[in-house]
Design a protein around this motif. Structure first.
Motif, PDB file in Angstrom:
ATOM      1  N   TYR A 128     -15.012  -0.137  19.655  1.00  0.00           N
ATOM      2  CA  TYR A 128     -13.992  -0.580  18.584  1.00  0.00           C
ATOM      3  C   TYR A 128     -13.681  -2.396  18.697  1.00  0.00           C
ATOM      4  O   TYR A 128     -12.520  -2.601  18.775  1.00  0.00           O
ATOM      5  N   PRO A 129     -14.489  -3.112  18.609  1.00  0.00           N
ATOM      6  CA  PRO A 129     -14.176  -4.586  18.928  1.00  0.00           C
ATOM      7  C   PRO A 129     -13.464  -5.191  17.682  1.00  0.00           C
ATOM      8  O   PRO A 129     -12.856  -6.106  17.932  1.00  0.00           O
ATOM      9  N   GLU A 130     -13.415  -4.437  16.446  1.00  0.00           N
ATOM     10  CA  GLU A 130     -12.892  -5.163  15.385  1.00  0.00           C
ATOM     11  C   GLU A 130     -11.361  -4.587  15.312  1.00  0.00           C
ATOM     12  O   GLU A 130     -10.664  -5.294  14.552  1.00  0.00           O
ATOM     13  N   ARG A 131     -10.839  -3.813  15.797  1.00  0.00           N
ATOM     14  CA  ARG A 131      -9.521  -3.223  15.895  1.00  0.00           C
ATOM     15  C   ARG A 131      -9.157  -2.367  17.017  1.00  0.00           C
ATOM     16  O   ARG A 131      -9.280  -1.256  17.022  1.00  0.00           O
ATOM     17  N   ASN A 146     -17.253 -13.162   8.024  1.00  0.00           N
ATOM     18  CA  ASN A 146     -16.474 -13.167   6.948  1.00  0.00           C
ATOM     19  C   ASN A 146     -15.215 -12.136   7.022  1.00  0.00           C
ATOM     20  O   ASN A 146     -15.332 -11.047   7.743  1.00  0.00           O
ATOM     21  N   PRO A 147     -14.130 -12.279   6.355  1.00  0.00           N
ATOM     22  CA  PRO A 147     -12.985 -11.274   6.547  1.00  0.00           C
ATOM     23  C   PRO A 147     -13.612  -9.923   5.999  1.00  0.00           C
ATOM     24  O   PRO A 147     -14.339  -9.803   5.099  1.00  0.00           O
ATOM     25  N   PRO A 148     -13.409  -9.002   6.718  1.00  0.00           N
ATOM     26  CA  PRO A 148     -13.731  -7.784   6.275  1.00  0.00           C
ATOM     27  C   PRO A 148     -13.261  -7.139   5.420  1.00  0.00           C
ATOM     28  O   PRO A 148     -12.128  -7.368   4.807  1.00  0.00           O
ATOM     29  N   ARG A 186      -6.577  -7.464   8.982  1.00  0.00           N
ATOM     30  CA  ARG A 186      -5.469  -7.832   9.416  1.00  0.00           C
ATOM     31  C   ARG A 186      -5.416  -7.943  10.976  1.00  0.00           C
ATOM     32  O   ARG A 186      -4.899  -8.828  11.642  1.00  0.00           O
ATOM     33  N   SER A 187      -6.019  -6.908  11.675  1.00  0.00           N
ATOM     34  CA  SER A 187      -6.240  -7.158  13.153  1.00  0.00           C
ATOM     35  C   SER A 187      -7.070  -8.231  13.714  1.00  0.00           C
ATOM     36  O   SER A 187      -6.645  -8.811  14.729  1.00  0.00           O
ATOM     37  N   LEU A 188      -8.155  -8.668  13.118  1.00  0.00           N
ATOM     38  CA  LEU A 188      -8.889  -9.976  13.189  1.00  0.00           C
ATOM     39  C   LEU A 188      -8.158 -11.065  12.888  1.00  0.00           C
ATOM     40  O   LEU A 188      -8.501 -12.284  13.856  1.00  0.00           O
ATOM     41  N   GLU A 189      -7.412 -11.310  11.931  1.00  0.00           N
ATOM     42  CA  GLU A 189      -6.433 -12.486  11.792  1.00  0.00           C
ATOM     43  C   GLU A 189      -5.491 -12.545  12.648  1.00  0.00           C
ATOM     44  O   GLU A 189      -5.305 -13.744  13.342  1.00  0.00           O
ATOM     45  N   LEU A 224       0.790  -1.473  16.835  1.00  0.00           N
ATOM     46  CA  LEU A 224       1.693  -2.784  16.295  1.00  0.00           C
ATOM     47  C   LEU A 224       0.780  -4.100  16.770  1.00  0.00           C
ATOM     48  O   LEU A 224       0.893  -4.806  15.945  1.00  0.00           O
ATOM     49  N   SER A 225       0.444  -3.901  17.894  1.00  0.00           N
ATOM     50  CA  SER A 225      -0.365  -5.195  18.081  1.00  0.00           C
ATOM     51  C   SER A 225      -1.581  -5.490  17.091  1.00  0.00           C
ATOM     52  O   SER A 225      -1.851  -6.878  16.992  1.00  0.00           O
TER      53      SER A 225
END
Length: 461
Positions: free
Chosen positions: A159-162, A232-234, A241-244, A320-321
């Motif tokens: 789960y590298p994206e979140r 690009n933004p998923p 939101r997590s990647l931002e 939350l993180s």
């Protein structure tokens, strides 16, 4: 779910972002292992529950083991300290072996299962306290370290994206998995049956770890979910939101490169402080509860509450993180953990049971939430490919923080419980101050960002 590993024949491509980081796209989780990646959350969670009682429930067995084996009470705290030492010491070498391919995830889990069983056998049948140190503190500690490092890093790779919420959920199993055993060791186990109880618990937990580990499989290096565009933004609002809030590492850092950034040392120090406070609380909360005059059943309830919130708090703070950022959550956790130490000793000294239970829960939340934060931050800062080794360096701080039990006994002897808990709270505050200096390596500081005239490459290699 199937036990068959399916070698992927699906074509994939590699793309690079503006920083030169490579992403492997095209393969789904089912292509790689024949089942959905959610199983790489559930199974590591089960494995973590299998090793949790050795740290979180062990102190509850203190009176029975002390009387049954005629061990000095100080041995119990030092056994826990040595257990933590070996649990932490194995993280870095196990990570190196895992990433070199010489120690597959399944074999790491099998070794952890064997260590778990040896630990409980030694507590039950050790003819001398030295054998308990060897069997429980050393072999069980190393086995737990193998399982911990494998489970935490496994979920982060899938789960590298979140990764925050998922890592926190898996990490939580290391705490609340011990809850039934707190009651077993305090309410069921006694001098007449302690050997049988420890043997049955050891066999059960070893089986849990082994069965969960049979299905472990790592994704390929640089793997990225096929349905999430890393450039690009998923579309998924949760992933976006997590990647931002927690952008991925600018590249895959080797252990030496990660160390040279200086962030590993900062993380190491902060985790040493906060996990030391957590271990101190686990070891001495029973004592201050009894000193305050609370019934042993109430004290066991407080410890169980602490373990439950410790575990669930890891999942909550991970979630939350993903929403608010890893560093912001880490700073808040350090403050919460520090305040809880002052609250615990105040409520014990005033014999206020409701407040004692409340601050026990708060302390459990703070003590547990620090671990998924550092696990996720390590991957955020340095990438997934060498995460087992990089996190092994950070997690090795428990070599020092394990002294929270043994040295805690020394401080309590010199300053009493009040002085010791005040010191613990102050240490947590100081760790939060040091964490202010954590920033992702390779990225310009806020306010110093300049436009990049180079277009992002999407060429396949």
């Amino acid at each position: 779910m199937t036990t068959t590993d399916l070698p992927t024949t699906v074509p994939y491509r590699e793309v690079t972002d503006a920083n030169g980081r490579t992403y492997r796209l095209g393969e789904t989780d089912i292509d790689i292992m024949g089942r959905k990646r959610k199983w790489m959350v559930i199974l590591p969670w089960v494995g973590m529950m299998g090793i949790s009682s050795a740290e979180y429930a062990f102190a509850s067995a203190e009176d029975t083991l002390h009387t049954a084996h005629h061990w000095a009470s100080g041995h119990i705290f030092w056994m826990m300290t040595v257990w933590v030492f070996f649990q932490a010491s194995v993280a870095f070498p196990a990570g190196r072996l895992r990433e070199s391919g010489r120690l597959p995830a399944r074999w790491a889990m099998m070794l952890g299962s064997a260590g778990t069983l040896l630990g409980y056998l030694s507590l039950a049948y050790a003819p001398h306290v030295v054998f308990a140190y060897i069997g429980f503190s050393m072999f069980s500690g190393m086995g737990a370290g193998m399982v911990y490092a494998t489970c935490v890093n496994m979920v982060g790779k899938w789960y590298p994206e979140r990764r925050g919420g998922k890592t926190g959920f898996v990490n939580g199993g290391f705490a609340y998995g011990s809850v039934p055993f707190v009651f077993i060791f305090t309410g069921v186990m006694d001098l007449s049956n302690f050997r049988t109880v420890l043997l049955m618990v050891g066999l059960f937990l070893a089986a849990v770890v082994a069965v969960a580990g049979l299905f472990f499989k790592d994704p390929p290096k640089n793997w990225w979910p096929a349905d999430v565009d890393p450039l690009n933004p998923p579309d998924d609002p949760r992933a976006r939101r997590s990647l931002e809030k927690n952008p991925p590492a600018v590249k895959q850092y080797s252990p030496m490169e990660a160390w040279k950034t200086g962030r590993v040392a900062l993380m190491w120090f902060c985790l040493a402080c906060t996990s030391g406070v957590n271990i101190f609380g686990i070891a001495f909360q029973v004592d201050i509860g009894k000193e305050a005059g609370f019934a042993s059943g109430i004290v066991a309830t407080a410890m169980s509450l602490k373990a439950i919130v410790n575990g669930t708090g890891r999942g909550v703070i991970g979630w939350l993180s993903d929403r608010f950022g890893r560093k912001r959550c880490l700073l808040n956790v350090c403050v919460i953990l520090g305040l809880a130490q002052f609250g615990l000793i105040w409520s014990a000294n005033t014999q206020n049971l409701p407040l004692f239970l409340f601050f026990s829960a708060v302390s459990g939340f703070g003590g547990g939430a620090i671990f998924p934060m550092f696990a996720a931050l390590t991957a955020d800062y340095f990438g997934e490919n060498n995460n087992a080794t990089n996190y092994g360096m950070v997690y090795s701080s428990k070599l020092v923080s394990g002294l929270g039990a043994g040295m805690g006994a020394v401080v309590v002897g010199a300053w009493g419980h009040t002085g010791a808990f005040i010191l613990a709270g102050s240490i947590s505050f100081f760790a939060g101050f040091v964490a202010l200096f954590l920033t992702p390596p390779g990225r310009p500081k806020r306010g110093k960002i300049t436009p990049n005239p180079q277009p992002i490459s999407r060429d396949a290699h």
